[in-house]
Motif scaffolding. Structure first.
Motif, mmCIF file in Angstrom:
data_model
loop_
_atom_site.group_PDB
_atom_site.id
_atom_site.type_symbol
_atom_site.label_atom_id
_atom_site.label_comp_id
_atom_site.label_asym_id
_atom_site.label_seq_id
_atom_site.Cartn_x
_atom_site.Cartn_y
_atom_site.Cartn_z
ATOM 1 N N THR A 22 -2.353 -0.629 -3.389
ATOM 2 C CA THR A 22 -1.075 -0.714 -4.105
ATOM 3 C C THR A 22 0.077 -0.918 -3.141
ATOM 4 O OG1 THR A 22 -1.874 0.672 -5.925
ATOM 5 C CG2 THR A 22 0.516 0.546 -5.619
ATOM 6 N N ASP A 23 0.026 -0.216 -2.007
ATOM 7 C CA ASP A 23 1.066 -0.388 -0.980
ATOM 8 C C ASP A 23 1.013 -1.777 -0.367
ATOM 9 O OD1 ASP A 23 2.444 2.234 -0.784
ATOM 10 O OD2 ASP A 23 0.431 2.946 -0.316
ATOM 11 N N ALA A 24 -0.209 -2.292 -0.171
ATOM 12 C CA ALA A 24 -0.333 -3.635 0.393
ATOM 13 C C ALA A 24 0.328 -4.662 -0.530
ATOM 14 C CB ALA A 24 -1.804 -3.983 0.607
ATOM 15 N N LEU A 25 0.070 -4.553 -1.828
ATOM 16 C CA LEU A 25 0.687 -5.468 -2.795
ATOM 17 C C LEU A 25 2.201 -5.308 -2.807
ATOM 18 C CD1 LEU A 25 -1.816 -5.055 -5.774
ATOM 19 C CD2 LEU A 25 -1.542 -7.086 -4.340
ATOM 20 N N THR A 26 2.653 -4.058 -2.717
ATOM 21 C CA THR A 26 4.095 -3.789 -2.743
ATOM 22 C C THR A 26 4.775 -4.338 -1.493
ATOM 23 O OG1 THR A 26 3.717 -1.773 -4.041
ATOM 24 C CG2 THR A 26 5.836 -1.965 -2.916
ATOM 25 N N ALA A 27 4.169 -4.110 -0.330
ATOM 26 C CA ALA A 27 4.756 -4.595 0.923
ATOM 27 C C ALA A 27 4.800 -6.118 0.975
ATOM 28 C CB ALA A 27 3.965 -4.055 2.115
ATOM 29 N N MET A 28 3.866 -6.776 0.274
ATOM 30 C CA MET A 28 3.835 -8.235 0.234
ATOM 31 C C MET A 28 4.801 -8.803 -0.802
ATOM 32 S SD MET A 28 -0.316 -8.690 0.415
ATOM 33 C CE MET A 28 -0.359 -10.487 0.394
ATOM 34 N N GLY A 29 5.447 -7.919 -1.580
ATOM 35 C CA GLY A 29 6.377 -8.367 -2.614
ATOM 36 C C GLY A 29 5.698 -8.813 -3.888
ATOM 37 N N ARG A 30 4.411 -8.482 -4.054
ATOM 38 C CA ARG A 30 3.674 -8.888 -5.244
ATOM 39 C C ARG A 30 3.731 -7.828 -6.339
ATOM 40 N NH1 ARG A 30 -2.191 -10.711 -3.725
ATOM 41 N NH2 ARG A 30 -2.082 -11.460 -5.886
ATOM 42 N N LEU A 31 4.208 -6.639 -6.001
ATOM 43 C CA LEU A 31 4.328 -5.541 -6.961
ATOM 44 C C LEU A 31 5.630 -4.810 -6.679
ATOM 45 C CD1 LEU A 31 2.831 -3.940 -9.223
ATOM 46 C CD2 LEU A 31 1.879 -2.505 -7.420
ATOM 47 N N GLY A 32 6.428 -4.574 -7.703
ATOM 48 C CA GLY A 32 7.735 -3.953 -7.486
ATOM 49 C C GLY A 32 7.962 -2.738 -8.350
ATOM 50 N N LYS A 33 6.920 -1.924 -8.529
ATOM 51 C CA LYS A 33 7.001 -0.809 -9.475
ATOM 52 C C LYS A 33 7.619 0.442 -8.886
ATOM 53 C CE LYS A 33 4.093 1.513 -12.914
ATOM 54 N NZ LYS A 33 2.727 1.653 -13.462
ATOM 55 N N TRP A 34 7.393 0.716 -7.562
ATOM 56 C CA TRP A 34 7.835 1.970 -6.974
ATOM 57 C C TRP A 34 8.727 1.724 -5.752
ATOM 58 C CZ3 TRP A 34 2.387 1.934 -8.397
ATOM 59 C CH2 TRP A 34 2.133 2.670 -9.560
ATOM 60 N N ASP A 35 8.649 2.590 -4.751
ATOM 61 C CA ASP A 35 9.525 2.512 -3.590
ATOM 62 C C ASP A 35 8.907 1.583 -2.535
ATOM 63 O OD1 ASP A 35 11.001 2.949 -1.219
ATOM 64 O OD2 ASP A 35 11.529 4.979 -1.848
ATOM 65 N N GLY A 36 9.388 0.366 -2.468
ATOM 66 C CA GLY A 36 8.830 -0.622 -1.553
ATOM 67 C C GLY A 36 9.060 -0.296 -0.094
ATOM 68 N N ARG A 37 10.113 0.435 0.215
ATOM 69 C CA ARG A 37 10.404 0.778 1.606
ATOM 70 C C ARG A 37 9.272 1.607 2.217
ATOM 71 N NH1 ARG A 37 12.086 -0.623 6.437
ATOM 72 N NH2 ARG A 37 13.013 1.086 7.633
ATOM 73 N N ALA A 38 8.720 2.537 1.434
ATOM 74 C CA ALA A 38 7.621 3.366 1.931
ATOM 75 C C ALA A 38 6.399 2.516 2.255
ATOM 76 C CB ALA A 38 7.267 4.438 0.899
ATOM 77 N N SER A 39 6.097 1.553 1.397
ATOM 78 C CA SER A 39 4.957 0.664 1.638
ATOM 79 C C SER A 39 5.175 -0.182 2.887
ATOM 80 C CB SER A 39 4.735 -0.246 0.427
ATOM 81 O OG SER A 39 4.401 0.510 -0.715
ATOM 82 N N GLU A 40 6.379 -0.673 3.061
ATOM 83 C CA GLU A 40 6.693 -1.497 4.234
ATOM 84 C C GLU A 40 6.549 -0.698 5.525
ATOM 85 O OE1 GLU A 40 10.602 -2.767 3.334
ATOM 86 O OE2 GLU A 40 9.982 -4.145 1.723
ATOM 87 N N LEU A 41 7.019 0.549 5.512
ATOM 88 C CA LEU A 41 6.906 1.389 6.699
ATOM 89 C C LEU A 41 5.441 1.720 6.986
ATOM 90 C CD1 LEU A 41 9.899 3.824 6.077
ATOM 91 C CD2 LEU A 41 9.716 2.138 7.918
ATOM 92 N N GLY A 42 4.681 2.008 5.933
ATOM 93 C CA GLY A 42 3.259 2.298 6.118
ATOM 94 C C GLY A 42 2.520 1.119 6.721
ATOM 95 N N ALA A 43 2.830 -0.076 6.225
ATOM 96 C CA ALA A 43 2.195 -1.278 6.769
ATOM 97 C C ALA A 43 2.588 -1.496 8.224
ATOM 98 C CB ALA A 43 2.587 -2.494 5.925
ATOM 99 N N LEU A 44 3.847 -1.228 8.547
ATOM 100 C CA LEU A 44 4.322 -1.399 9.925
ATOM 101 C C LEU A 44 3.615 -0.433 10.866
ATOM 102 C CD1 LEU A 44 6.344 -2.890 11.749
ATOM 103 C CD2 LEU A 44 8.012 -1.070 11.243
ATOM 104 N N ILE A 45 3.385 0.788 10.420
ATOM 105 C CA ILE A 45 2.672 1.773 11.248
ATOM 106 C C ILE A 45 1.240 1.305 11.505
ATOM 107 C CG2 ILE A 45 1.711 4.113 11.238
ATOM 108 C CD1 ILE A 45 4.291 4.958 9.721
ATOM 109 N N LEU A 46 0.563 0.869 10.453
ATOM 110 C CA LEU A 46 -0.816 0.397 10.602
ATOM 111 C C LEU A 46 -0.899 -0.863 11.468
ATOM 112 C CD1 LEU A 46 -2.356 0.917 7.043
ATOM 113 C CD2 LEU A 46 -3.019 2.059 9.153
ATOM 114 N N ALA A 47 0.161 -1.639 11.447
ATOM 115 C CA ALA A 47 0.195 -2.869 12.245
ATOM 116 C C ALA A 47 0.610 -2.605 13.682
ATOM 117 C CB ALA A 47 1.138 -3.879 11.598
ATOM 118 N N GLY A 48 0.700 -1.335 14.071
ATOM 119 C CA GLY A 48 1.047 -0.997 15.454
ATOM 120 C C GLY A 48 2.497 -1.258 15.785
#
Length: 322
Positions: free
Chosen positions: A93-119
């Motif tokens: 769900t976070d992956a979809l949100t960070a990609m802009g394909r889902l806009g249901k919740w807090d996208g900032r959290a998904s973006e930060l999570g993806a950035l952490i996993l991406a080093g």
């Protein structure tokens, strides 16, 4: 919980993720919450409860002042299994949100999570999220293909390499791949359930199948559950008793202590196999088969001279051959 849905309910989740990046801890974005079940027992659990009383935190910050952080992480897992704490982490769900394909919740959290996993590398965020979504489609494809073969009478318990072959075919599925293996389902796929729109096309492509996404697919999950493959998984945690010695098995109906780890493992298997078979039959399985796997976690101390046992997990999987 996904990070985006957790942050929608608790805005401080975003601060926890920002703190991980500021601390230089680019490993896994896990946020810990105080649970709604049970009471703490022992000094460690009381310290965790006190730390979470003011809001969510990260595993690293909870373990900052603990002498044996590896053991502490194992104890956190035990607390989560008992409902004392809850986790939020990076999900599809976070992956979809960070990609802009889902806009249901807090996208900032998904973006930060993806950035952490991406080093911490912005350029790696999009490929990472795409890889997560692709992996979900391939997992679905594997389960569907296994179901298809099972309907034809194929016995996976007697053909141990079959799943590895299916995984190889799926992992090498790519337009540019030179792999000679290609799975073909021979049936049309119909997507049901809320996330079907995001994964049905990739799943169908991996199986060389056509797909249909009905107009009301998002509310059709109950139908999919009724006709899908039966599968049940359960895990039992065994931990050492540091003070008095011995080992403790955390069973679904209580704890049980043993002097030796092998006794704890064998007795747990003998106890859980009939119990989980009974649960499977109550859930609708006709001929449940139970397999199990043991995984030990150890740590090296004294400059690499000695190893200590941190935990043992026994994973039980139930499939229905009926």
């Amino acid at each position: 919980m996904s990070l985006c849905s957790a942050a929608a309910d608790e805005p401080r989740v975003v601060g926890c993720l920002e703190g991980m990046i500021a601390d230089g801890n680019c490993r896994e974005p896990i946020v810990v919450f105080k649970g709604e079940r049970g009471c703490p027992s022992g000094k460690f659990e009381e310290r965790i409860f006190e730390a979470l009383s003011e809001g969510p935190s990260t595993v690293n910050r909870l373990m900052k002042n603990e002498r044996m952080s590896n053991m502490g992480v194992i104890q956190l897992e035990e607390m989560e299994e008992r409902g004392l704490i809850d986790y939020a982490g990076f999900t599809p769900t976070d992956a979809l949100t960070a990609m802009g394909r889902l806009g249901k919740w807090d996208g900032r959290a998904s973006e930060l999570g993806a950035l952490i996993l991406a080093g911490g590398e912005e350029k790696s965020v999009a490929p990472l999220c795409d890889a997560v979504c692709r992996r979900v489609s391939l997992i679905a494809a594997e389960n569907i293909f296994v179901k298809r073969l099972s309907e034809e009478g194929f016995d996976f318990n007697r053909n141990e390499g079959a799943l590895a072959l299916i995984d190889y075919a799926l992992d090498s599925h790519d337009a540019l791949s030179s792999s000679p293996l290609r799975l073909q389902l021979g049936r049309e796929l119909i997507g049901v359930g809320a996330p079907a729109w995001a994964f049905i096309a990739g799943t169908a492509d991996a199986l060389s199948a056509d797909s249909i996404l009905p107009e009301n697919a998002g509310v059709a999950g109950a139908v999919g559950s009724a006709v899908g493959t039966f599968f049940l998984r359960y895990a039992v945690l065994i931990t050492p008793l540091a003070a008095e010695g011995g080992y403790r098995a955390h069973l679904p109906f209580g704890i049980k202590d043993y002097e030796f780890i092998d006794n704890a493992v064998s007795d747990t298997i003998n106890t859980i196999v009939p119990w989980i078979k009974s649960r499977a039959m109550d859930a609708g399985a006709k001929n449940p088969t139970v397999t199990y796997k043991r995984e030990d976690t150890e740590a090296t101390i004294a400059g690499g001279i000695r190893k200590i046992h941190l935990s043992t997990h026994i994973f039980f999987d139930v499939s229905d051959n009926g």
